[in-house]
Design an enzyme around this catalytic site. Sequence first.
Site, PDB file in Angstrom:
ATOM      1  CE  LYS A  75      -3.983   1.764   2.495  1.00 54.57           C
ATOM      2  NZ  LYS A  75      -4.613   1.466   3.801  1.00 54.57           N
ATOM      3  CB  SER A 134      -8.327   3.088   2.653  1.00 52.94           C
ATOM      4  OG  SER A 134      -7.123   2.513   3.789  1.00 52.94           O
ATOM      5  CB  SER A 160      -8.115   0.295   5.817  1.00 54.93           C
ATOM      6  OG  SER A 160      -9.154   1.492   5.774  1.00 54.93           O
TER       7      SER A 160
END
Lengths: 97, 503
Positions: free
Chosen positions: B79, B154, B178
Site C-alpha cells: 500500500k 482504503s 481498511s
Amino acid sequence: MAVVTPEVVKQVAMLARLRLEGKALTQLAAQLDEILQYVQQLQAVDTQRVEPTSHVLPLTNVLRKDEPTPSLSQDAVVALAPAAQPPFVKVPKVIEV
Amino acid sequence: MASRALACQTLHELRDLIQQDPTAAEHLLEELLDRIAQLNGRLHAYLAEPDRKRLRQQVREQLKACPNGKLRGIPITVKDNICIQGEETTCASRILQGFRSPYDATVIERLRREGAVLMPRANMDEFAFGSSTENSAFGPTRNPWATDRVPGGSSGGSAAAVAADLAIGALGSDTGGSIRQPASFCGIVGMKPTYGRVSRYGLVAFASSLDQIGPLTKDVTDAAILLSVIAGHDARDSTSAPVEVPDYVSQLNTSVKGLRIGLPKLPEEGLDHEVNDSLAEAVKAFERLGCQTTSVELRQIDKAIATYYIIATAEASSNLARYDGVQYGYRAVGSGLGVEGSGQAQSPEPRTQNALLDMYLTTRTSGFGDEPKRRILLGTYVLSHGYYDAYYLKGMKVRTLIKQDFDEAFKRCDLVVMPTAPSPAFRLGEKIDDPLQMYLSDIYTISANLAGVPAVSIPCGLSKAGLPIGMQLLTAPFREDLLLRAAYAYEQATDWHRRQPGL
C-alpha cells in the site's frame, strides 16, 4: 438546530491551515454538521465512572538504551524539501526588515 | 493441471515451486507483468507502471540473496502509505507527490530479508481515509469481480491486485477496517493483527492508536506466512508489543473442535439479507467442525462509528499537521515560495499579510483532497477548546466501554463471528457524495480497532449478482494463531476461496 455554522467551520479551518470559502465552505459545513449530529448519540452513554482509553496496550514509559545510532544524513533530509539551498530548507520570508 | 498459470497460484504453492526450481520465479514475474499490462488500465490497482528491468533484476538478486527466504522470489505489492527506500510514497495524495522515502519501513526490511520482490505501489484512499478507494487523488481502483463496483477501501489497490492475480500477496493498513472490508469485497483473506503486533515504523500515520499493518492474501495459509514475516517487536516503534510470535503456519492444522464461537446481536440496519444468510451458513459449517456457538453481548457496538469518527479524526488532524510544504512533498506553486531567489508571495491575490502563512494555506488547501479536509476539520473541531470534553474525552471513555465489551466476550468465547461488511461491494459513485453513509459501511470492522483486538475477513459466499461476501472472525489480543486456525479449518471445509473473478 445546526451544531456547527459555516462561520465556526471557517474559524476551525484557519486553525487547521486550510482556506475555505464559498460553496466549498457551505457544503463542508453541512456535511460536518450532519456527522456531528450523528456523533451526538454518545451523549446518551453513561460514562460517569469510566476512565478514558487513549491507547489499548498496557505499555508505559517505553525506553530504549541510551546509545547513539546512525540517523539520516543532512543531505538526504534537505534533498526532500520542495525548496532548498543546501544545507538549508527555504521558506518564504518571515521577518520584515 | 500442468498448465495452470503461475500467477493464479497461492503464495505457499509458489514458494514450494520456486524452492524446487528457482527459474519459476522469473516465469512468475513475466506472467504478472503481462497480466498487469492487460488489466491494470481497467482496474487501476497499481499506481505506477512496473519497471520491468528493475523487477527482473530484483528477482535475480533476491533468488541469490535469500536461498532460504520464506518469500523467496514472491512478488508482493505494498500500500502506498508504507515507506520503501528510494520509492515514491504518496498515500495517494497530491501533498506527498514526489516524496521518495529515505528509509525502509520495518515491514519492508522484513519482506526484503525473506526474499520478497516488491511490486509497484498499490492504490488507496488518500491517507487511508475512505471505504472505497474512490478518494485516491490519482483515480479510483475498480473491483475485479465487477468493474462498475468499488474494491472497498482504503486498501482497495492491495485487495484488487491480489484478487485479480496481479500480485501474489499484499500489505495494507487497517485503521477502521481498511484491510478487512476490501478483502471482503474482493473475495480474498485480509487480516488486521492485534494493535502492537506489527511495527508501525515507516507506516505514514493516520490514527496512531488504531493503525495496524496486515496481510491481504489468496488464502489463510498465505496470510499465516506473511504475518509470520512481518510480526514481532521493533525497538523503533514504542507502541510495538514485546510479545513472542508463535509459529502460525505449523499450527494451522490443529483441530478447532470444542472452540466456543460467540455470536453478537448486531445492529441490523442496512444489513443485506444475502450477507446475513451466508453468515448463518458459515456458522453451521463451524458447528459441523465441532465448534460450539454461544451468544455474546457487545453492548456498545452501535456506538463504535460515532466513537471512531471522533478519535480517528482527532488523531488524523494532529498527524496531518506535518504536511506544510516545508520539509518534504508538495509546495503550492505560485504561493511564492518554491521559486528560486524569491521569498515573496507570487500569488496574484495574496490574502494574508504573512507570506509563510499564505504558503501553508495554499499548499494545504490545494494539496489535500475533500476527505482529508473533512477529517482534518472534524478532528480539529473535536479537539478545540470548549468541545474537547464533549467530543474527544467522551469518545475515549466510550472506547473504554467498547474494549470492556470485548474483554467480557472473550471470557465466554474463543472467537466472535460477524459479517465484515453490511453488504457486498457497492457501485462507484453510490456513496461518494454522502460521507456519513460511507462511514456507516464500516460498522462491523471499526470496533476491532477501538478495542485493539485482531480480526480476519475470509470469503464465505457469493451474492446472487456474483459478488464476494466476507465473514469476520475476531479474538482476544495476540491470539492471531487461534484466528488463523479457525479460518483455516473453515476454508478447508468450503471452497469459497477458490472462486475467481471472471476477468
